[in-house]
Write a protein that holds these residues in place. Structure first.
Motif, short mmCIF file in Angstrom:
data_model
loop_
_atom_site.label_atom_id
_atom_site.label_comp_id
_atom_site.label_asym_id
_atom_site.label_seq_id
_atom_site.Cartn_x
_atom_site.Cartn_y
_atom_site.Cartn_z
N UNK A 131 0.85 -1.18 0.00
CA UNK A 131 0.00 0.00 0.00
C UNK A 131 0.89 1.23 0.00
N UNK A 132 0.43 2.28 -0.69
CA UNK A 132 1.19 3.52 -0.74
C UNK A 132 1.35 4.15 0.65
N UNK A 133 0.45 3.82 1.55
CA UNK A 133 0.42 4.49 2.85
C UNK A 133 1.12 3.71 3.96
N UNK A 134 1.78 2.61 3.64
CA UNK A 134 2.52 1.89 4.68
C UNK A 134 3.57 2.82 5.31
N UNK A 135 3.73 2.71 6.62
CA UNK A 135 4.65 3.57 7.35
C UNK A 135 6.10 3.17 7.09
N UNK A 136 6.90 4.13 6.63
CA UNK A 136 8.28 3.85 6.26
C UNK A 136 9.13 3.39 7.43
N UNK A 137 8.96 4.01 8.60
CA UNK A 137 9.74 3.63 9.76
C UNK A 137 9.44 2.19 10.18
N UNK A 138 8.16 1.83 10.15
CA UNK A 138 7.78 0.46 10.52
C UNK A 138 8.32 -0.55 9.53
N UNK A 139 8.29 -0.20 8.25
CA UNK A 139 8.82 -1.11 7.22
C UNK A 139 10.32 -1.31 7.40
N UNK A 140 11.00 -0.21 7.73
CA UNK A 140 12.46 -0.30 7.91
C UNK A 140 12.81 -1.27 9.04
N UNK A 141 12.04 -1.23 10.12
CA UNK A 141 12.29 -2.12 11.25
C UNK A 141 12.04 -3.58 10.90
#
Length: 440
Positions: free
Chosen positions: A198-208
């Motif tokens: 999804x375009x709105x996935x949180x970048x910080x959460x994805x990085x973790x």
């Protein structure tokens, strides 16, 4: 698409005079209004005459052949009995008179069909410009246009990869230009899949979580790790081959002759890409089919991505692996120059677009061009530049009728392919059998 052809005929610059600045080609120029239209208007005495003149003034007459705006009538869709006249094809045929980017998409379809159908026999022999060997009509009928396909890496990251693979697999394009991601994402997908997110996935959460986002696509870090593990040993083999070629060159006796000859260029970006396509040996891959069919893939910025990372890590263990970009520049420019006609299909912008256009400067511009992009020209970027700007640089021929479709390529390019490369495939194969792009 007859409606598209009619539209093109109406917009034909040879039918439309230019204004004093020479900038009005492709514009419909209706007959001029009378100098004083207010005299021919019947005024209601209760309404100010200046208002009736401004609001209810006369219209000029549109040229007789001007297409009228009309969209697709779904009421007629169920009445069609022809198998060839499918709903999608009928819908896209109506785009010629839909307006806005639908009309531009129709013009793009027409432009691509023209570059595919062109033969040198379509134009008379010119003894002042052409070699005598090209006088024979049977030879001219076997000379076709060379088609350049350029795209940015996101096209391979997305499902557009399968569309592009189809074109390369069936030899429907002759030259491919892309970015580093357009190379490595194709190979990575042979090892591990890319997922819909999804375009709105949180970048910080994805990085973790070790997940990379490309728009609404998700690529796990693991994919790149596996790619690095796959690529590392291949780089060592290629480095071995480079050193062996250089040692052979060094040990070759010259007896004072050709002492100034440089060591051979073992690897260029295009030859590296061909080698990787051979090594991956996967029919899902664009690179696999390109090397199998002898279609060069050019990528002057090959180090700008995971391949560059792998070369960086490789250099710590084993320095002096060389990539010769100058030889590739010569190769792509010569392909453009040694063409009796060229067409460009460019999805996106950046280095892929510019490198393709720049090669076509060498022959004073491409004959047919289609841009598909969301970039706009107000910031002066090459990515957003209109085709007419390319005419000023000589990358598109002055007599061409290029088309820019302002849209997401993932939406519209599969539709374009369905009405061009995807139609009458067997008939097209027979028509190009024995054809070449250059005799000189």
């Amino acid at each position: 698409m007859s409606s598209s052809n009619e539209l093109k005929a109406t917009l034909d610059p040879t039918q439309t005079p230019a204004n004093e600045n020479g900038t009005s080609k492709n514009l419909i120029l209706p007959q001029s209004l009378p100098e004083n239209t207010s005299k021919s208007i019947t005024h209601d005495p209760s309404i100010p005459s200046v208002s009736t003149s401004a609001v209810l003034g006369e219209s000029s007459t549109m040229p007789e052949r001007t297409p009228q705006c009309a969209g697709f009538d779904f009421n007629t869709a169920s009445s069609s009995s022809s198998k060839e006249d499918t709903l999608l094809s009928s819908l896209l045929s109506s785009y010629a008179t839909m307006g806005f980017q639908a009309t531009n998409l129709s013009l793009a379809i027409d432009q691509i069909n023209k570059m595919r159908q062109w033969r040198l026999s379509h134009q008379p022999f010119n003894p002042a410009l052409e070699d005598e060997s090209l006088r024979d009509l049977s030879i001219r009928e076997k000379i076709r246009a060379r088609i350049f396909l350029a795209f940015t890496s996101n096209q391979i990251s997305s499902g557009q990869r399968e569309v592009i693979r189809y074109l390369v697999q069936h030899k429907m394009v002759d030259v491919v230009v892309t970015t580093a991601g357009g190379v490595e994402e194709d190979l990575i997908k042979c090892l591990q899949p890319t997922f819909i997110g999804d375009f709105k996935y949180d970048g910080k959460a994805l990085r973790k979580k070790g997940l990379n986002r490309i728009g609404n696509l998700i690529v796990p870090y693991e994919n790149y790790r596996q790619f690095g593990d796959w690529l590392g040993p291949i780089l060592h083999k290629m480095h071995d081959e480079q050193d062996a070629a250089w040692n052979q060159w060094r040990d070759t006796p010259r007896d004072g002759k050709n002492d100034d000859v440089s060591p051979p260029a073992v690897w260029t970006p295009s030859t590296v890409i061909a080698r990787l396509g051979k090594e991956i040996n996967n029919e899902d891959s664009v690179l696999y089919w390109a090397q199998k069919n002898g279609i060069p893939i050019f990528c002057p910025a090959l180090t700008d991505g995971s391949i560059g990372d792998a070369l960086y890590f490789h250099s710590y263990n084993r320095p002096s692996f060389h990539l010769d970009i100058a030889t590739d520049v010569r190769r792509i420019n010569d392909l453009a120059l040694r063409s009796h006609a060229t067409g460009m299909i460019i999805l996106g912008g950046g280095v892929a677009k510019h490198h393709t256009c720049n090669a076509n400067i060498m022959r004073n511009g491409a004959d047919w061009s289609v841009y598909v992009t969301t970039a706009q020209e107000f910031d002066g970027s090459d990515a957003g530049a209109a085709p007419d700007e390319a005419v000023s640089w000589g990358t598109i021929g002055v007599g061409a009728s290029p088309v820019k479709v302002c849209a997401d390529a993932s939406l519209v390019f599969p539709l374009i392919v369905s009405e061009t490369f995807g139609k009458d495939v067997e008939e097209w194969r027979r028509s190009v059998e024995g054809c070449v792009c250059w005799i000189g």
